[in-house]
Structures are given as structure tokens and as C-alpha cells.
Design a protein around this motif. Structure first.
Motif: not given
Length: 333
Positions: A70, A73, A78, A259
Motif C-alpha cells: 500500500e 502504491w 497509482r 514498485g
């Protein structure tokens, strides 16, 4: 009236807040769209040491790999759902089906409003560290407010509204404003998400990490999740000794690699050997390397490569992350 708590660690904060739900004079019955709750309103929680963000006392144990995914992200800006859903297959039950998530915090912060707010905050506070005008906006009334008949805009309406950032005495202070906060499912992840952003931005600014302040207008526990006693174990993790504070260029490069690792792990066509070799060949700063090991170890567990998962975690130099991962791996399934 404000209900306030202050503690050195998020684990202690969570345990103290959980006690409110055992006291008749603190929490009250409140209906909600997802069923009845116990609720405490106007809650202000202060975490003195934001690096101590991991909550071990919650039962069942939280998945540290999902929490790290998380953060990656969010930092990456994203809103795609596939990678997160890999690390948490039940997430669509709460946030909705589809290829993207409506309320994605990173997307809101880094692109949704037509400006990269995190980048702007970095430049603004670099130029004028005493500014009181640096606010990261998440809530968008155009698409988040309920309709006139009260129906929800989405299953994934952001619980986080905004972040207030200030540099004081050479430290980055962070205040997180939440309209709604689930003690069991939400708070343990929210404090990791935004205290991590705080630490990352402090590194960009070359300042120390100040306190993390968390305001929840509605802190609640759903009846369907049982009483607080069923979610509580009086334990603590070792201290988190890693840092995510790097100069911006190094930080950006590290999170780009993290990522890519998340996507590699989420690609189920990749074998366990490929995942193991990928994480083994990454060259990352120590703190980020330990995050990578947790991500890869969980991906290996999901591929039933338990020996490789344990081997990866043996390389993790952070005792807190080793403890949290072992608790997750030991969870009954």
C-alpha cells in the motif's frame, strides 16, 4: 469534546484506543451503511515516534507485505487494483470491483487534482519551511459527496480527507484528518501509510521526523467483527530500526524498484525461483531492502515456497519486520 491519547508507539496507541471500546462511557451505538457499530467521536491520537508504526497487538495478525505494498502504491501515485488485490484478495469486498480504485490515496495526492501535491509540498517547504499553507488534499467533493438522496458515490469513498504538513524546530510534523476510521481494519494501515509518507518527505527535505497526529471524526468497531477482546493480544514488536528518509533522488529510485518488485510478485506466471532471484539481486538502501524482503517473502509463501520465504526473511536485518512477518506467517489458515 475531544478524546485524546499520546504514546511512543502506534502499538501502544492502538491498545489504549481499543480500551475505549470496553468502556460504556466512551463508545456509543451507531448505525452505519455496513451495519451497527460502536463509535467514539472526535478522536485525536499523537504518535511520538512515527517510525514505530507497526501494530502487533491486533488479532488476527496484520499482513505486513500488504501494508508495505500500500505504501509503495501510494508513493507511486497509482490507482490500479490488481497489484493490491494480489496481496489482499478480500480488498474488493470493501473497496469495490474494477481495474482501478475510486479513492486511491496516492493517485489523489500525486495526480488527480492536476498537480503532484507531494512534489509541490517538497518544493514549498524547501523554499519556506515555516509555511502553514501546505495541505495535501484527498477528498474531492465533486465525486465523493453522497447524492441528494443520500446514496454513496462509491464503495471506495476516501476515509482520509487531507494531510496538514508543517516544519517546526527542524522536524516535519504531520496531521492526518479522517472522516471515518475502523479501529480494526483501518487504523493499523492508515498510520503505516501516512507516517511512512511523513518519513519519506522528511528525508527529501533533509529534516528530522516530528510527531504524527491522527484525527478521526468517527473511530468505530463493527459489530460483525466481534468485540474488541477478540482482536486484542497484549504484545509488542521490537522497535523498527530502519529509516525511509533519503534525499529525493535516492528515494524516488528506491520506490521505483519497489514498485517493479510488487508487480513482479503479483505476476502469478513468475515462478518462486524467479521471485527469489529477483529480490536477491536488488540493490537497495538497507531500510528499503528490508521492505523488499517482506514483499518477496509473502509472494513466495503464496507460491507455497515456504523454505525460500524463510530464507529471504533470514536476510532481513529489521527485527520488527521479522517479528511482524512471522506473526503473519503463523496465522491460522
Amino acid at each position: 469534546m475531544f478524546q485524546t491519547l499520546e504514546a511512543r508507539t502506534a502499538n501502544d496507541l492502538w491498545k489504549q484506543a481499543a480500551e475505549w471500546f470496553r468502556q460504556d462511557d466512551k463508545s456509543v451505538r451507531q448505525a452505519s451503511r455496513n451495519g451497527p457499530t460502536q463509535e467514539v467521536m472526535n478522536v485525536a491520537l499523537s504518535l511520538q515516534y512515527p517510525r514505530q508504526r507497526w501494530i502487533a497487538a491486533r488479532v488476527p495478525a496484520m499482513n505486513p507485505a500488504f501494508a508495505i505494498a500500500e505504501v509503495v502504491w501510494i508513493v507511486s501515485g497509482r490507482n490500479d487494483s490488481a497489484m493490491l488485490n494480489y496481496f489482499n484478495a478480500v480488498l474488493p469486498r470493501y473497496a469495490g470491483e474494477g481495474t482501478t480504485y475510486h479513492g486511491a490515496y496516492g493517485h489523489r495526492i500525486r495526480s488527480s487534482f492536476g498537480v503532484d501535491q507531494l512534489e509541490r509540498a517538497y518544493h514549498a517547504l524547501s523554499a519556506k519551511s515555516d509555511s502553514r499553507q501546505v495541505v495535501l488534499q484527498i477528498w474531492d467533493s465533486r465525486i465523493d459527496l453522497p447524492s441528494e438522496n443520500g446514496s454513496e458515490a462509491s464503495k471506495d469513498v476516501p476515509c482520509n480527507v487531507c494531510s496538514l504538513l508543517k516544519v517546526r524546530d527542524g522536524k516535519l510534523e504531520w496531521t492526518q484528518i479522517m472522516r471515518s476510521n475502523d479501529l480494526f481494519r483501518g487504523f493499523p494501515h492508515n498510520v503505516i501509510q501516512f507516517s511512512s509518507l511523513q518519513e519519506i518527505l522528511a528525508g527529501w527535505l533533509k529534516v528530522e521526523v516530528g510527531a504524527y497526529h491522527h484525527y478521526s471524526d468517527s473511530l468505530h468497531l463493527y459489530d460483525q467483527d466481534g468485540d474488541v477482546a477478540s482482536h486484542f493480544e497484549d504484545i509488542s514488536s521490537p522497535d523498527n530500526e530502519d529509516t525511509l528518509s533519503l534525499v529525493k533522488s535516492e528515494s524516488d529510485a528506491a520506490f521505483l524498484m519497489l514498485g517493479q518488485l510488487c508487480d513482479f510478485c503479483a505476476n502469478t506466471e513468475r515462478s518462486s525461483d524467479e521471485v527469489f532471484n529477483h529480490v536477491s539481486n536488488l540493490h537497495l538502501p538497507a531500510g528499503h531492502a528490508n521492505l523488499a524482503r517482506v514483499l518477496a517473502a509473502d509472494a513466495l509463501r503464496r507460491r507455497n515456497a515456504f523454505g525460500q520465504a524463510q530464507e529471504v526473511m533470514q536476510q532481513c536485518t529489521n527485527p520488527c519486520l521479522r517479528f511482524m512477518t512471522q506473526r503473519w506467517f503463523s496465522k491460522p489458515r
